[in-house]
Design a protein around this motif. Structure first.
Motif, PDB file in Angstrom:
ATOM      1  N   PHE A   1       0.840  -1.196   0.000  1.00 44.69           N
ATOM      2  CA  PHE A   1       0.000   0.000   0.000  1.00 44.69           C
ATOM      3  C   PHE A   1       0.878   1.249   0.000  1.00 44.69           C
ATOM      4  CE2 PHE A   1       0.852  -1.383   4.289  1.00 44.69           C
ATOM      5  CZ  PHE A   1       1.144  -0.227   4.987  1.00 44.69           C
ATOM      6  N   GLN A   2       0.240   2.393  -0.130  1.00 43.61           N
ATOM      7  CA  GLN A   2       0.928   3.684  -0.233  1.00 43.61           C
ATOM      8  C   GLN A   2       0.430   4.603   0.871  1.00 43.61           C
ATOM      9  OE1 GLN A   2       2.803   3.916  -3.236  1.00 43.61           O
ATOM     10  NE2 GLN A   2       3.663   5.972  -2.985  1.00 43.61           N
ATOM     11  N   THR A   3       1.373   5.298   1.554  1.00 43.71           N
ATOM     12  CA  THR A   3       1.017   6.365   2.494  1.00 43.71           C
ATOM     13  C   THR A   3       1.752   7.624   2.050  1.00 43.71           C
ATOM     14  OG1 THR A   3       2.817   5.741   3.988  1.00 43.71           O
ATOM     15  CG2 THR A   3       0.650   4.798   4.442  1.00 43.71           C
ATOM     16  N   GLY A   4       1.049   8.523   1.386  1.00 43.89           N
ATOM     17  CA  GLY A   4       1.699   9.701   0.830  1.00 43.89           C
ATOM     18  C   GLY A   4       2.687   9.302  -0.245  1.00 43.89           C
ATOM     19  N   SER A   5       3.944   9.711  -0.082  1.00 41.68           N
ATOM     20  CA  SER A   5       4.985   9.399  -1.063  1.00 41.68           C
ATOM     21  C   SER A   5       5.748   8.119  -0.723  1.00 41.68           C
ATOM     22  CB  SER A   5       5.976  10.566  -1.135  1.00 41.68           C
ATOM     23  OG  SER A   5       6.588  10.780   0.129  1.00 41.68           O
TER      24      SER A   5
ATOM     25  N   MET B   1      10.001  -0.077   3.009  1.00 41.95           N
ATOM     26  CA  MET B   1       9.481   1.210   2.547  1.00 41.95           C
ATOM     27  C   MET B   1      10.340   1.767   1.422  1.00 41.95           C
ATOM     28  SD  MET B   1       8.767   2.725   6.351  1.00 41.95           S
ATOM     29  CE  MET B   1      10.121   1.769   7.041  1.00 41.95           C
ATOM     30  N   LYS B   2       9.681   2.219   0.366  1.00 43.10           N
ATOM     31  CA  LYS B   2      10.368   2.835  -0.775  1.00 43.10           C
ATOM     32  C   LYS B   2      10.056   4.322  -0.756  1.00 43.10           C
ATOM     33  CE  LYS B   2      12.556   2.077  -4.820  1.00 43.10           C
ATOM     34  NZ  LYS B   2      12.834   3.451  -5.238  1.00 43.10           N
ATOM     35  N   ILE B   3      11.085   5.123  -0.520  1.00 43.34           N
ATOM     36  CA  ILE B   3      10.946   6.580  -0.444  1.00 43.34           C
ATOM     37  C   ILE B   3      11.841   7.184  -1.507  1.00 43.34           C
ATOM     38  CG2 ILE B   3      11.020   8.576   1.100  1.00 43.34           C
ATOM     39  CD1 ILE B   3      11.186   6.527   3.432  1.00 43.34           C
ATOM     40  N   ASP B   4      11.250   7.560  -2.620  1.00 43.12           N
ATOM     41  CA  ASP B   4      12.018   8.085  -3.751  1.00 43.12           C
ATOM     42  C   ASP B   4      13.056   7.040  -4.159  1.00 43.12           C
ATOM     43  OD1 ASP B   4      12.747   9.845  -5.731  1.00 43.12           O
ATOM     44  OD2 ASP B   4      14.004  11.078  -4.428  1.00 43.12           O
TER      45      ASP B   4
ATOM     46  N   MET C   1      15.358   5.741  -2.077  1.00 43.65           N
ATOM     47  CA  MET C   1      15.830   5.003  -0.908  1.00 43.65           C
ATOM     48  C   MET C   1      14.842   3.897  -0.547  1.00 43.65           C
ATOM     49  SD  MET C   1      16.655   6.270   3.002  1.00 43.65           S
ATOM     50  CE  MET C   1      18.290   6.862   2.589  1.00 43.65           C
ATOM     51  N   THR C   2      15.398   2.744  -0.179  1.00 39.02           N
ATOM     52  CA  THR C   2      14.598   1.641   0.349  1.00 39.02           C
ATOM     53  C   THR C   2      15.037   1.388   1.783  1.00 39.02           C
ATOM     54  OG1 THR C   2      14.405   0.619  -1.843  1.00 39.02           O
ATOM     55  CG2 THR C   2      13.946  -0.771   0.058  1.00 39.02           C
ATOM     56  N   LEU C   3      14.073   1.390   2.698  1.00 41.02           N
ATOM     57  CA  LEU C   3      14.334   1.203   4.120  1.00 41.02           C
ATOM     58  C   LEU C   3      13.575  -0.026   4.598  1.00 41.02           C
ATOM     59  CD1 LEU C   3      15.503   2.343   6.830  1.00 41.02           C
ATOM     60  CD2 LEU C   3      13.349   3.607   7.048  1.00 41.02           C
ATOM     61  N   VAL C   4      14.245  -0.889   5.374  1.00 40.61           N
ATOM     62  CA  VAL C   4      13.632  -2.105   5.908  1.00 40.61           C
ATOM     63  C   VAL C   4      13.736  -2.080   7.427  1.00 40.61           C
ATOM     64  CG1 VAL C   4      13.731  -4.623   6.026  1.00 40.61           C
ATOM     65  CG2 VAL C   4      14.122  -3.477   3.854  1.00 40.61           C
ATOM     66  N   LEU C   5      12.591  -2.282   8.106  1.00 41.83           N
ATOM     67  CA  LEU C   5      12.542  -2.401   9.552  1.00 41.83           C
ATOM     68  C   LEU C   5      11.828  -3.705   9.898  1.00 41.83           C
ATOM     69  CD1 LEU C   5      11.436   1.225  10.555  1.00 41.83           C
ATOM     70  CD2 LEU C   5      13.726   0.257  10.802  1.00 41.83           C
ATOM     71  N   GLY C   6      12.385  -4.473  10.822  1.00 45.49           N
ATOM     72  CA  GLY C   6      11.756  -5.746  11.163  1.00 45.49           C
ATOM     73  C   GLY C   6      12.043  -6.151  12.587  1.00 45.49           C
ATOM     74  N   GLY C   7      11.128  -6.921  13.166  1.00 45.65           N
ATOM     75  CA  GLY C   7      11.303  -7.431  14.515  1.00 45.65           C
ATOM     76  C   GLY C   7      10.684  -8.805  14.642  1.00 45.65           C
ATOM     77  N   ARG C   8      11.194  -9.587  15.583  1.00 44.77           N
ATOM     78  CA  ARG C   8      10.732 -10.965  15.754  1.00 44.77           C
ATOM     79  C   ARG C   8      10.891 -11.354  17.220  1.00 44.77           C
ATOM     80  NH1 ARG C   8      10.496 -15.984  12.659  1.00 44.77           N
ATOM     81  NH2 ARG C   8      10.923 -17.711  14.056  1.00 44.77           N
TER      82      ARG C   8
ATOM     83  N   THR D   1      14.573 -10.366  18.458  1.00 44.96           N
ATOM     84  CA  THR D   1      15.608 -10.000  17.493  1.00 44.96           C
ATOM     85  C   THR D   1      15.022  -8.992  16.508  1.00 44.96           C
ATOM     86  OG1 THR D   1      15.004 -11.942  16.149  1.00 44.96           O
ATOM     87  CG2 THR D   1      16.879 -12.168  17.649  1.00 44.96           C
ATOM     88  N   GLY D   2      15.896  -8.231  15.886  1.00 40.83           N
ATOM     89  CA  GLY D   2      15.420  -7.218  14.954  1.00 40.83           C
ATOM     90  C   GLY D   2      16.429  -6.938  13.867  1.00 40.83           C
ATOM     91  N   ARG D   3      15.991  -6.174  12.896  1.00 41.73           N
ATOM     92  CA  ARG D   3      16.879  -5.785  11.799  1.00 41.73           C
ATOM     93  C   ARG D   3      16.446  -4.440  11.260  1.00 41.73           C
ATOM     94  NH1 ARG D   3      14.934  -8.487   6.306  1.00 41.73           N
ATOM     95  NH2 ARG D   3      17.041  -7.882   5.715  1.00 41.73           N
ATOM     96  N   VAL D   4      17.423  -3.677  10.770  1.00 40.44           N
ATOM     97  CA  VAL D   4      17.172  -2.417  10.095  1.00 40.44           C
ATOM     98  C   VAL D   4      18.211  -2.285   8.987  1.00 40.44           C
ATOM     99  CG1 VAL D   4      18.610  -1.191  11.786  1.00 40.44           C
ATOM    100  CG2 VAL D   4      16.993   0.092  10.357  1.00 40.44           C
ATOM    101  N   GLY D   5      17.759  -1.855   7.833  1.00 43.21           N
ATOM    102  CA  GLY D   5      18.673  -1.710   6.702  1.00 43.21           C
ATOM    103  C   GLY D   5      18.181  -0.654   5.742  1.00 43.21           C
ATOM    104  N   ALA D   6      19.114  -0.061   5.029  1.00 44.47           N
ATOM    105  CA  ALA D   6      18.757   0.974   4.058  1.00 44.47           C
ATOM    106  C   ALA D   6      19.712   0.916   2.872  1.00 44.47           C
ATOM    107  CB  ALA D   6      18.812   2.355   4.703  1.00 44.47           C
ATOM    108  N   VAL D   7      19.172   1.192   1.680  1.00 45.83           N
ATOM    109  CA  VAL D   7      19.982   1.284   0.472  1.00 45.83           C
ATOM    110  C   VAL D   7      19.484   2.470  -0.340  1.00 45.83           C
ATOM    111  CG1 VAL D   7      18.483  -0.385  -0.732  1.00 45.83           C
ATOM    112  CG2 VAL D   7      20.782   0.075  -1.603  1.00 45.83           C
ATOM    113  N   TYR D   8      20.417   3.238  -0.901  1.00 44.24           N
ATOM    114  CA  TYR D   8      20.065   4.400  -1.725  1.00 44.24           C
ATOM    115  C   TYR D   8      20.634   4.178  -3.115  1.00 44.24           C
ATOM    116  CZ  TYR D   8      19.094   9.181  -3.094  1.00 44.24           C
ATOM    117  OH  TYR D   8      18.584  10.307  -3.733  1.00 44.24           O
ATOM    118  N   THR D   9      19.780   4.263  -4.125  1.00 47.45           N
ATOM    119  CA  THR D   9      20.176   4.010  -5.508  1.00 47.45           C
ATOM    120  C   THR D   9      20.343   5.325  -6.253  1.00 47.45           C
ATOM    121  OG1 THR D   9      18.903   1.953  -5.463  1.00 47.45           O
ATOM    122  CG2 THR D   9      19.605   2.762  -7.611  1.00 47.45           C
TER     123      THR D   9
END
Length: 477
Positions: free
Chosen positions: A124-128, A193-196, A198-205, A232-240
């Motif tokens: 789904f999309q929330t704003g941009s 999340m895809k923001i322009d 940048m792709t950001l990943v947040l996760g928890g378990r 446990t958790g993870r966070v990651g980001a990549v900018y293209t």
């Protein structure tokens, strides 16, 4: 819905796999030099390895609407294995391969396993911001049994340089039986999340893991229960970037219950870890080449390693830290010629450990089996249009650096380089009715190099696999 199944049966004389040999005669020359690679210290009429296993399950994927979809993956398996071998030990000091002691043992084991993973995915999309959210829970169950026999000593002494077989061996009685049940339930959520650009990943378990272990011997019958909980958790980001550069960074923690027990029948603690990683990926716009450079630090507690006092079991190291650099890439050099290459540097260190009964502490040592340097390269060429169109071949080399075979760093295994090669042909270009068929011939360790693959104890060393030729016919439709 996709159903899948697998059945496998192995009945291997000789115990299955390469035999364990003494360090003197493999890693170090003995009284008569090195032992031949085909040296067998067991008894041909006794040593065998039997394995029968089957797995079945399904993958279910259902899209509800444009936003939601559901997935469920289920797998059940049954594994039954029986090993019995005659193995060598050093009867003299220093060890002499011409006068080894030998003993017979048996180790049957069986396990039943069930794993089910349930997922709900929302796009789904929330704003941009474009979201791909994953919510799920999984459950796994394992019921396993391990048996270890008594050791039966054999005589007379065995000369590995000039072996003589025919010693009468009967299967020893069971000395210890271990029954273990392990259950694990995990709940998790992740948002990508895809923001322009940048792709950001947040996760928890969060995991709940319970293990019940019962150990039986001729004189005892004891049980142990272990309950573990962890987040446990993870966070990651990549900018293209537009030029093809994509820097990234990530942080994650891990929790993994471990099956089995140590040599005393005690269950293992779960492995836990923490990893930092940064790197950059680059793919030129419109190109077919790709390169990745990364740096990482990984810290793990309760890592399993072979028990040097009883190589049939594992033991746990207190804490291990690994830091490294990895470089890998693929380049399209010409229309039909491509290159794949990689290099890895790993700095491993045991950062926390308790001394054993002899007072030996491995803290500060390198972790067993982890080379500091690894590298590989493969050139592949596919013939362009013409009489030989559809013919492809390649060759490459792989380097595995120096390793230690145990955490006390007693057994120093030299590095080695192996050369591989292969050739393939698309049969559909020979005859259109053969569409989807490919014939290939691959050779690993092309020059049949002799090397020690690993050496974990005084009589736990293994020659590496010699030249191996694979002929395969593959059909795809």
């Amino acid at each position: 819905m996709t159903f899948f199944g697998e059945y496998q049966e192995i009945d291997a004389a000789g115990g299955g796999g390469a035999p364990a040999l003494p360090a003197v005669g493999t890693l170090y020359p003995g009284s008569q030099g090195l032992l031949p690679r085909e040296t067998f210290v067991g008894e041909p009429g006794y040593d065998h390895f039997n394995n029968e296993q089957w797995f079945a399950g399904y993958e279910l994927d259902h899209r509800i609407d444009d936003t939601w979809s559901l997935r469920q993956n289920l797998r059940y398996g049954d594994v039954d294995t029986d090993s019995q071998r005659v193995q060598a030990f050093c009867a003299t000091s220093p060890c002499d391969p011409a006068a080894l002691g030998r003993y017979a043992w048996a180790f049957p084991e069986s396990a039943q396993l069930l794993t089910v993973d349930n997922q709900a995915i929302a796009e789904f999309q929330t704003g941009s911001v474009a979201h791909k959210t994953l919510i799920g829970f999984d459950y796994s169950y394992e019921d396993s049994t391990f048996e270890e026999s008594q050791l039966t000593m054999l005589s007379p002494p065995f000369n590995a340089y000039n072996p003589t077989y025919g010693t009468a061996v009967s299967r020893p009685p069971t000395a210890m039986r271990i029954d273990q049940e392990r259950r694990q339930l995990g709940l998790y959520v992740q948002d990508q999340m895809k923001i322009d650009q940048m792709t950001l990943v947040l996760g928890g378990r969060y995991d709940w893991a319970d293990t019940d272990t019962r150990t039986q011997t001729a004189t005892s019958n004891t049980g142990a229960a272990q309950d573990d909980r962890a987040f446990t958790g993870r966070v990651g980001a990549v900018y293209t970037f537009d030029n093809g550069l994509a820097p990234y960074a990530s942080y994650s923690t891990s929790f993994q219950p471990t099956s089995g027990t140590d040599s005393s029948g005690s269950p293992f603690d779960p492995m836990e870890g923490e990893q930092f990683e940064i790197g950059v990926k680059y793919q030129p716009t419109g190109g077919r080449s790709f390169i990745t450079l990364s740096a990482y630090q990984l810290t793990q507690q309760n890592v399993l390693t072979p028990d040097p006092s009883n190589s049939r079991f594992n033991t746990q190291t207190g804490e291990v830290r690994m830091r490294g650099l990895e470089l890998e890439g693929k380049a399209q050099l010409t229309g039909g010629l491509s290159l794949i290459a990689s290099y890895a540097y790993t700095d491993s260190e045991i950062t926390s450990a308790n001394a054993n009964a002899s007072g030996i502490n491995t803290q500060g040592n390198r972790l067993a089996f982890v080379p500091e340097h690894q590298a590989g390269a493969w050139l592949d060429y596919e013939m362009p249009a013409g009489a030989l169109h559809g013919l492809g071949f390649g060759a490459g080399a792989r380097y595995i650096g120096q390793t230690y075979g145990d955490n006390t760093n007693n057994y120093d295994v030299p590095g080695y380089t192996l050369v591989d090669a292969g050739i393939r042909y698309n049969l559909s270009l020979l005859k259109p009715s053969l569409k989807g068929m490919q014939l290939a011939l691959d050779v690993s360790n092309l020059f049949d190099k002799e090397y020690v693959a690993t050496c974990l104890s005084a009589t736990g060393c293994y020659w590496g696999v010699g030249r191996t030729v694979y002929a395969t016919l593959k059909y795809s439709w």
